[in-house]
Design an enzyme around this catalytic site. Sequence first.
Site, PDB file in Angstrom:
ATOM      1  N   ASN A  91       0.742  -1.373  -0.004  1.00 52.81           N
ATOM      2  CA  ASN A  91       0.051  -0.133  -0.014  1.00 52.81           C
ATOM      3  C   ASN A  91       0.688   1.105   0.016  1.00 52.81           C
ATOM      4  O   ASN A  91       2.065   1.010  -0.483  1.00 52.81           O
ATOM      5  CB  ASN A  91      -1.292  -0.028   1.203  1.00 52.81           C
ATOM      6  CG  ASN A  91      -2.247   0.673   0.597  1.00 52.81           C
ATOM      7  OD1 ASN A  91      -2.289   1.973   0.811  1.00 52.81           O
ATOM      8  ND2 ASN A  91      -3.358   0.012   0.081  1.00 52.81           N
ATOM      9  N   ARG A  92       0.245   2.347   0.664  1.00 56.94           N
ATOM     10  CA  ARG A  92       0.760   3.852   0.155  1.00 56.94           C
ATOM     11  C   ARG A  92       1.790   4.407   1.297  1.00 56.94           C
ATOM     12  O   ARG A  92       1.493   4.092   2.596  1.00 56.94           O
ATOM     13  CB  ARG A  92      -0.222   4.854  -0.117  1.00 56.94           C
ATOM     14  CG  ARG A  92      -0.905   4.303  -1.405  1.00 56.94           C
ATOM     15  CD  ARG A  92      -2.296   5.295  -1.746  1.00 56.94           C
ATOM     16  NE  ARG A  92      -2.792   4.834  -2.889  1.00 56.94           N
ATOM     17  CZ  ARG A  92      -3.851   4.047  -2.971  1.00 56.94           C
ATOM     18  NH1 ARG A  92      -3.944   3.098  -2.244  1.00 56.94           N
ATOM     19  NH2 ARG A  92      -4.325   3.760  -4.350  1.00 56.94           N
ATOM     20  N   HIS A 117       2.750   0.323  -3.039  1.00 57.28           N
ATOM     21  CA  HIS A 117       3.087  -1.227  -3.311  1.00 57.28           C
ATOM     22  C   HIS A 117       4.289  -1.495  -3.915  1.00 57.28           C
ATOM     23  O   HIS A 117       4.885  -2.304  -4.618  1.00 57.28           O
ATOM     24  CB  HIS A 117       2.240  -1.935  -4.434  1.00 57.28           C
ATOM     25  CG  HIS A 117       0.687  -2.069  -4.126  1.00 57.28           C
ATOM     26  ND1 HIS A 117       0.379  -2.176  -2.834  1.00 57.28           N
ATOM     27  CD2 HIS A 117      -0.410  -2.291  -4.754  1.00 57.28           C
ATOM     28  CE1 HIS A 117      -0.850  -2.445  -2.734  1.00 57.28           C
ATOM     29  NE2 HIS A 117      -1.507  -2.341  -3.917  1.00 57.28           N
ATOM     30  N   HIS A 188      -1.703 -10.224  -2.677  1.00 60.40           N
ATOM     31  CA  HIS A 188      -2.957  -9.272  -3.521  1.00 60.40           C
ATOM     32  C   HIS A 188      -3.778 -10.343  -4.217  1.00 60.40           C
ATOM     33  O   HIS A 188      -4.004 -10.051  -5.475  1.00 60.40           O
ATOM     34  CB  HIS A 188      -2.242  -8.195  -4.354  1.00 60.40           C
ATOM     35  CG  HIS A 188      -2.958  -6.938  -4.528  1.00 60.40           C
ATOM     36  ND1 HIS A 188      -4.501  -7.115  -4.639  1.00 60.40           N
ATOM     37  CD2 HIS A 188      -2.936  -5.691  -4.274  1.00 60.40           C
ATOM     38  CE1 HIS A 188      -4.957  -5.969  -4.756  1.00 60.40           C
ATOM     39  NE2 HIS A 188      -4.134  -4.938  -4.599  1.00 60.40           N
ATOM     40  N   ASP A 262     -11.852   0.604  -0.707  1.00 57.02           N
ATOM     41  CA  ASP A 262     -10.387   0.446  -1.051  1.00 57.02           C
ATOM     42  C   ASP A 262      -9.752   1.021   0.338  1.00 57.02           C
ATOM     43  O   ASP A 262      -9.233   2.252   0.162  1.00 57.02           O
ATOM     44  CB  ASP A 262      -9.868   1.454  -2.267  1.00 57.02           C
ATOM     45  CG  ASP A 262      -8.363   1.157  -2.521  1.00 57.02           C
ATOM     46  OD1 ASP A 262      -7.906   0.415  -1.816  1.00 57.02           O
ATOM     47  OD2 ASP A 262      -8.106   1.678  -3.510  1.00 57.02           O
ATOM     48  N   GLU A 327      -5.895  -7.790   1.722  1.00 60.22           N
ATOM     49  CA  GLU A 327      -4.557  -7.709   1.694  1.00 60.22           C
ATOM     50  C   GLU A 327      -4.334  -7.513   3.111  1.00 60.22           C
ATOM     51  O   GLU A 327      -4.429  -6.480   3.778  1.00 60.22           O
ATOM     52  CB  GLU A 327      -4.210  -6.554   0.958  1.00 60.22           C
ATOM     53  CG  GLU A 327      -4.720  -6.483  -0.470  1.00 60.22           C
ATOM     54  CD  GLU A 327      -4.641  -5.205  -1.440  1.00 60.22           C
ATOM     55  OE1 GLU A 327      -3.582  -4.613  -1.382  1.00 60.22           O
ATOM     56  OE2 GLU A 327      -5.809  -4.888  -1.593  1.00 60.22           O
TER      57      GLU A 327
HETATM   58  O1  LIG Z   1      -4.035  -3.325  -7.525  1.00 57.65           O
HETATM   59  C1  LIG Z   1      -4.011  -1.956  -7.307  1.00 57.65           C
HETATM   60  C2  LIG Z   1      -4.923  -1.703  -5.916  1.00 57.65           C
HETATM   61  O2  LIG Z   1      -4.200  -1.953  -4.887  1.00 57.65           O
HETATM   62  C3  LIG Z   1      -4.815  -1.849  -3.573  1.00 57.65           C
HETATM   63  O3  LIG Z   1      -4.012  -2.549  -2.563  1.00 57.65           O
HETATM   64  C4  LIG Z   1      -4.784  -0.123  -3.285  1.00 57.65           C
HETATM   65  O4  LIG Z   1      -5.134   0.250  -2.302  1.00 57.65           O
HETATM   66  C5  LIG Z   1      -5.604   0.248  -4.794  1.00 57.65           C
HETATM   67  O5  LIG Z   1      -5.833   1.570  -4.561  1.00 57.65           O
HETATM   68  C6  LIG Z   1      -4.829  -0.152  -5.913  1.00 57.65           C
HETATM   69  O6  LIG Z   1      -5.848   0.011  -7.171  1.00 57.65           O
END
Ligand SMILES: OC[C@H]1O[C@@H](O)[C@H](O)[C@@H](O)[C@@H]1O
Length: 362
Positions: A91-92, A117, A188, A262, A327
């Site tokens: 994640n971010r 990611h 994922h 999300d 996830e």
């Molecule tokens: O596969 C991509 C996705 O993964 C998720 O874990 C993210 O939070 C999403 O924003 C993203 O689009």
Amino acid sequence: MTNTTETKNICGLRREDFQTTVNGKKTDLFILKNKAGNEVAITNYGGAVVAIMVPDKDGKLANVIQGHDNIQDVINSPEPYLSTLIGRFGNRIAKGKFTLHGKEYSLPINNGPNALHGGVKGFNARVWKPEMMNDQTLVLHYVAAYGEEGFTGELKTTVVYTWTDNNELQIEYLACTNKKTIVNLTHHGFFSLAGIANPTPKVDNLICEINADFYLPIDETSIPTGEIRCVEGTPFDFRTPKEVGKDIDADNLQIKRGAGYDHCFVLNKKEEGELSFAARITEPKSGRTMEVYTTEPGMQLYTDNWADGYKGQHGATFPKRSAICFECQHFPDSPNRPYFPSVVLKEGEQYKQKTIYKFGVK
Ligand SMILES: OC[C@H]1O[C@@H](O)[C@H](O)[C@@H](O)[C@@H]1O
């Protein structure tokens, strides 16, 4: 062992379609088979799971995880994280910046203003070193170099996939570093319990339960605002089972920001790090169920809100919202939130996480 002989048809896929060389490293398709005769297929490119064959209530097998049927499509997927491993940081991270031992690190920006990611070429886009331990266990190894994708510290990573006789896909992660770093690994999986078909049905009528009293609201760039908000009376309340589609388009700022779900849920735990129940889904038509157990404090619920209409395995096309992702991981942007559970790994320590996806029927 199954992988020493040429297998023409693995879960409706062909092994040779996954065999190539990427930067001098060989990719392949590995099959795990349990005593019930059910199979899972995994490629060592990004650790992508391309098949989980499980029965419905009438015993009919179907593949319940989205993926591609050849390595070129895995590499060039419009959804680069389609059922792959994620690292070094799931994640971010806001603006791709964080501070560790007094030094500021800058990661490549690959999602709006943020790092997502693990970077432009995360663990999902690496060829892992495979080791088949037995018919039911595949081990993958990857060493992320010091400085790779902007992270400090070399990270030696091992992921163990075990497919048990009672249809549990267990994923264990181990890692160690030679210099203090941050780490947040996950898988994922894009699950479609109705089975991969053309068209693959949307997730709206899945019945979903999530063991979380709180979730993390996000800002307009999908970074947690820092608030830990109660799910009570919100679209995020899955404490009693409800249809995924019930509130997925609710007139709610958080739902709008995520274009659906999300968001990271704060899992209810008695003890930090315990392997405990996180979520359960039931697909009413097939009767298939999946339960999730994890040692992690958080779980990102992602309802496949973006990538739309691309080609997957078995001649299927995947419309958006045709898969659900759980996830299991530490919270997004943890390095910038000292009160979130720590993602710092020091030299001499071992990172460990375990998540189980258990399939059944109702
Ligand atoms: O596969 C991509 C996705 O993964 C998720 O874990 C993210 O939070 C999403 O924003 C993203 O689009």
